[in-house]
Structure formats: structure tokens, C-alpha cells
Design an enzyme around this catalytic site. Structure first.
Site, PDB file in Angstrom:
ATOM      1  N   ASP A 285      74.909  70.476  37.045  1.00  0.00           N
ATOM      2  CA  ASP A 285      74.716  69.903  35.712  1.00  0.00           C
ATOM      3  C   ASP A 285      73.262  69.477  35.609  1.00  0.00           C
ATOM      4  OD1 ASP A 285      75.259  68.793  33.166  1.00  0.00           O
ATOM      5  OD2 ASP A 285      75.597  66.824  34.039  1.00  0.00           O
TER       6      ASP A 285
ATOM      7  N   CYS B 170      77.839  71.823  32.386  1.00  0.00           N
ATOM      8  CA  CYS B 170      76.788  71.379  31.477  1.00  0.00           C
ATOM      9  C   CYS B 170      76.910  72.206  30.210  1.00  0.00           C
ATOM     10  CB  CYS B 170      75.427  71.623  32.126  1.00  0.00           C
ATOM     11  SG  CYS B 170      74.026  71.245  31.043  1.00  0.00           S
TER      12      CYS B 170
ATOM     13  N   GLU C  17      74.991  56.032  29.467  1.00  0.00           N
ATOM     14  CA  GLU C  17      74.178  55.745  30.652  1.00  0.00           C
ATOM     15  C   GLU C  17      73.724  54.293  30.712  1.00  0.00           C
ATOM     16  OE1 GLU C  17      71.213  58.711  31.366  1.00  0.00           O
ATOM     17  OE2 GLU C  17      72.800  60.113  31.926  1.00  0.00           O
TER      18      GLU C  17
ATOM     19  N   HIS D 128      79.202  63.830  29.250  1.00  0.00           N
ATOM     20  CA  HIS D 128      79.195  62.360  29.174  1.00  0.00           C
ATOM     21  C   HIS D 128      80.253  61.820  28.209  1.00  0.00           C
ATOM     22  CE1 HIS D 128      75.316  62.499  31.201  1.00  0.00           C
ATOM     23  NE2 HIS D 128      75.209  61.194  31.167  1.00  0.00           N
TER      24      HIS D 128
END
Lengths: 268, 268
Positions: A10, A73, A152, A187
Site C-alpha cells: 500500500d 491501495c 490518521e 483508511h
């Protein structure tokens, strides 16, 4: 039977959500993961750059004699899957086709939404993949560039006001118009609770990491490439290791990470 | 007199806020700007990676026979200024010392706050630079990792609720405890209005791009290196060009950008 490891890569640590699913589905398999943390994110970069990066990521994994390469990804799968399949002597599984198949099977209204990075959405690859499966589908893409920094930086709780405001900005126009929503970035499953709250009960959310892990599992089974038992191991490599690494990895993998190696990826 | 251009680089487009100031202060000078958009952000990456990237950025600019190199990047200035000065045959101006001098001159209470990326804040370089000037200063650092994505995604108006919530999270503890605040990242001046509203009238905000442009102007003047009149030009190079480029550049430079070249920076 084939005891070679499964390679996963990724642009960063987002692909760890796919590793979590792979470990759940295939607990015997050995996994080698590469996260290009030194050059992430890919989602804001252009096609030529992404293809160059992906080629290096693949060459690195091939050095471990992997039996399959999982591109965890969405950005790479959107713009460089063909190149990846051409250069790799082992099968390559990308997230786009896996998620598109699941979404196509889930929709009843034929109206599907796709969330992703700018690059993923503007590539139109999800739309292409969905139309190849069912030409009559209506596909609406929505770039959600703030979702990765939100995850994140810990803004992902169901009661997080900042994530809620931004999620509403991205999703309100989609609500009520689609019955299936592809979370087209690794994510995004971390924000699944909030996305589900906004979209409502009738909407199926497609987790691309999970679908890709399932696709890889099916591929290994069909080709007789599963490992012959034993406990699976996992090795992790990154192109940069920051102070923040352990905290982020724990969010995305769902457990602490160990065995992390540092790679000079631009030498591959 | 010296008619060679001024070289400026940054991890991405944030350094355009310094170019804006340079053009204002030195309208005659020719500027060559490199933004490493293919590998940005640097602020989340480690020292070794940042040093390698900075060396490539500098080699690229040296190819234009520049007379000075302005590192318009707090992260690079934090961890790689010494390396940069050693490798460069022309003077190198970083943001840290420039901003530290301005903050040290501005403070009355001796209490200074520093905002920056994780890497800038954990490097402790602002604290070092401030203590070298005035050992008695009290310095409080605060990492603000959401500020760059907020600016890049348009969340920077004075009435933006998302930016306001996040800015309060970062700044509330600093409010009332410092009289000078270094905006230690080139993106942050775009949020200056909101930061000023939260911090209150008595707090001096130090814009690192502006201070660095002023430092470069002083250096050129003192060494007799200013250009001998004429209109200044600006050439821009990036390592990746995305669809989003023009919009972002306009936010940070304050005017549309033209003359943009694409560079394979990992070949330098």
C-alpha cells in the site's frame, strides 16, 4: 499447496486494514507487507509517479518469492493495475475489481456510490469496473480528501464533531440516492460507523480491504496455492519509520505491530 | 550586483507563501522554485528520508546556477539545514533561524509558542535556536498535524467551523501563556486570521515565510548580490502535477501560477 508468502503493499499503512482481513480469513498464511510511508500519500499524486512507485513496491515484494501480490491501495489499483499485472510473474489482486464485484452483487436499485481519494475518483476506474459487470448501473463518485488525515489524526470516533461535519459535507448529497456505497480507500473502514449513521440502514457499505482479502483467498484456493497449515506469520516493511508509526499501525491493523523493517524503496 | 536567480524549495507548495513575500520584498529578482509535490509531505517522515530528499532538491536548484538557496520548509530546516549548508557552494537560508530571531525580538514576556508538524516540533530545533539567542526564553511547542490538510482542502475561512474546532484543540492551552507564536510551517499563514482570533490581540504571530524572505533579502543586500534592476521572473518546478495543482497554488501564492515544469527528482 504452496508455502510461499502472500505479498501485500500500500502507499502507507492503510493497507493494514486488508492485512487484518487476510489474517482473519487465512490464519495459516505468511504475509509480507510493504507500506510506502516514505512517499505516501499516493492519492494526491499523478499517474506517472504512481506507476513508478508501484513498480518499485512490486519488485521489492517479488524479492520475497511471494505467490500472489495484493495491491491494498485504491489509488494504485485505479491507475496501475494493468502495469502491475504485466510486470509480475505471480497473480496480482487489486481492490477495484474485488470491490466492484461485491457492490454489483449487493445493489438492488442499481445505484452505487463510490468514495475515494481525488486520484481514485477522477480516474473513473470504479465506474469502468462496475459498468463492465453491469452496464445499467448508475455510479456516483465522491472524493473525500479529508478522510485520510481525519483517521490518521484520531478524528474517527462516532461522536467526533469534526469528522461528523466533514462526513456530512461529503455524504449528504449521496444519502437517499444510492443503496450501496464503496468505501474506496483502505483508511475509510475506520470511519465506517459514522458513514453508516449518515447513510442509514438501507445502504450496504463495501469495505475494499475485506473484499480484496476475500478475492485473494478465493484465488489461492482455486489455484491450489494455500499453505499446508501451521501458524501464519507477518513481516512488515516501510520506507520510513516515524515516531507516529506504532500509534497509526495499531489504529489500522487493530493490534500492535512487530517485526518492522526499513526499506530504501527508491533503490528498487 | 549578481543576476543569478534565487533558488527556493519546499516539500510541496507551502513554500509559495515565502515566494509571495520574496516577490513583494525583491520584485527585481528572478526566482526558481521547486516543490517536491511527488513526495510531500515531509513533515510526517523521518530524518534520514528528509536529508536524502533535501539533498536531491538542492542539487536540482544548483543546476540553475542560483546565488542563494532558500529552504522554505520548516521540516527540512529543522532536521537538514546543517547538511544543506555543507553541501551547497552558495549560501543557504532556512526558516528556523530567521523566525527564531524575529520571535526573540518580539517577545516581552520571554514566553514563546511554536506551532509545526510532528517532525518540526519533536526535533526541538526551534527551542535550540531560541535558546541560542536568549537562554532565558520559555518555549512551548505544539504539533498541529491537521492544519496542512485543512488549508489544502479549503478549510481556512475565519468562519470555518471545522478549522475553528481543531484550532481551539491545538491552541487553547497556549492562549494566555505566550506573547509570541511562531507559525512554524509555511501553510499556517493561511490560517493566520483564525489563529489571531483565538490567541487574542496581545500575541505577536511570526510568519516564517515572511521572515525567511526578509533574511534572504538582507543577505543578498549585505553581500552585494542583489540583481541590477529589471523585472523579476519566476519559474516553478514540481515533482508531480495533479489536477488539484492550480487550485492549491493559487491559495498559497495568492495569484495564479504559470511556467510549471515537471522534474524526476529522484534522479538528482
Amino acid at each position: 499447496m504452496d508455502n510461499r508468502p502472500v505479498g501485500v503493499f500500500d502507499s502507507g499503512l492503510g493497507g493494514l486494514t486488508a492485512v487484518r482481513e487476510l489474517r482473519r480469513l487465512l490464519p495459516n498464511e505468511d504475509i509480507v507487507y510493504f507500506g510506502d510511508t516514505g512517499r505516501c500519500p499516493y492519492g494526491t499524486k499523478g499517474r506517472v509517479t504512481i506507476e513508478r512507485f508501484a513498480a518499485q513496491d512490486i519488485r521489492f515484494l517479488l524479492g520475497f518469492n511471494v505467490k500472489v501480490i495484493v495491491i491494498a491501495c485504491n489509488t494504485v489499483s485505479s491507475v496501475a493495475l494493468e502495469m502491475a499485472s504485466e510486470m509480475s510473474p505471480v497473480p496480482v489482486v487489486g481492490v477495484i475489481e474485488s470491490a466492484a464485484r461485491a457492490a454489483s452483487a449487493a445493489t438492488k436499485s442499481g445505484k452505487i456510490g463510490v468514495l475515494g481519494t481525488f486520484t481514485t475518483i477522477t480516474s473513473g476506474r470504479y465506474e469502468q469496473a462496475l459498468h463492465a459487470l453491469q452496464p445499467s448501473l448508475t455510479v456516483t463518485g465522491r472524493a473525500c480528501p479529508m478522510f485520510v488525515p481525519l483517521v490518521e489524526n484520531g478524528y474517527f470516533g462516532r461522536d467526533c464533531r469534526v469528522a461528523e461535519i466533514i462526513a456530512h459535507e461529503y455524504l449528504d448529497e449521496l444519502r437517499g440516492t444510492v443503496d450501496t456505497l464503496i468505501l474506496g480507500c483502505t483508511h475509510y473502514p475506520i470511519l465506517k460507523g459514522m458513514i453508516a449513521d449518515i447513510m442509514g440502514d438501507g445502504v450496504a457499505l463495501i469495505d475494499t480491504g475485506r473484499e480484496t482479502a476475500m478475492e485473494a483467498a478465493r484465488l489461492l484456493e482455486h489455484r491450489g496455492l494455500l499453505k499446508d497449515g501451521g501458524d501464519g506469520s507477518a513481516r512488515f516493511f516501510v520506507s520510513d519509520r516515524t515516531d507516529d508509526f506504532a500509534r497509526l499501525a495499531a489504529i489500522l491493523l487493530g493490534s500492535p505491530i512487530e517485526n518492522v523493517g526499513l526499506v530504501k524503496i527508491d533503490q528498487y
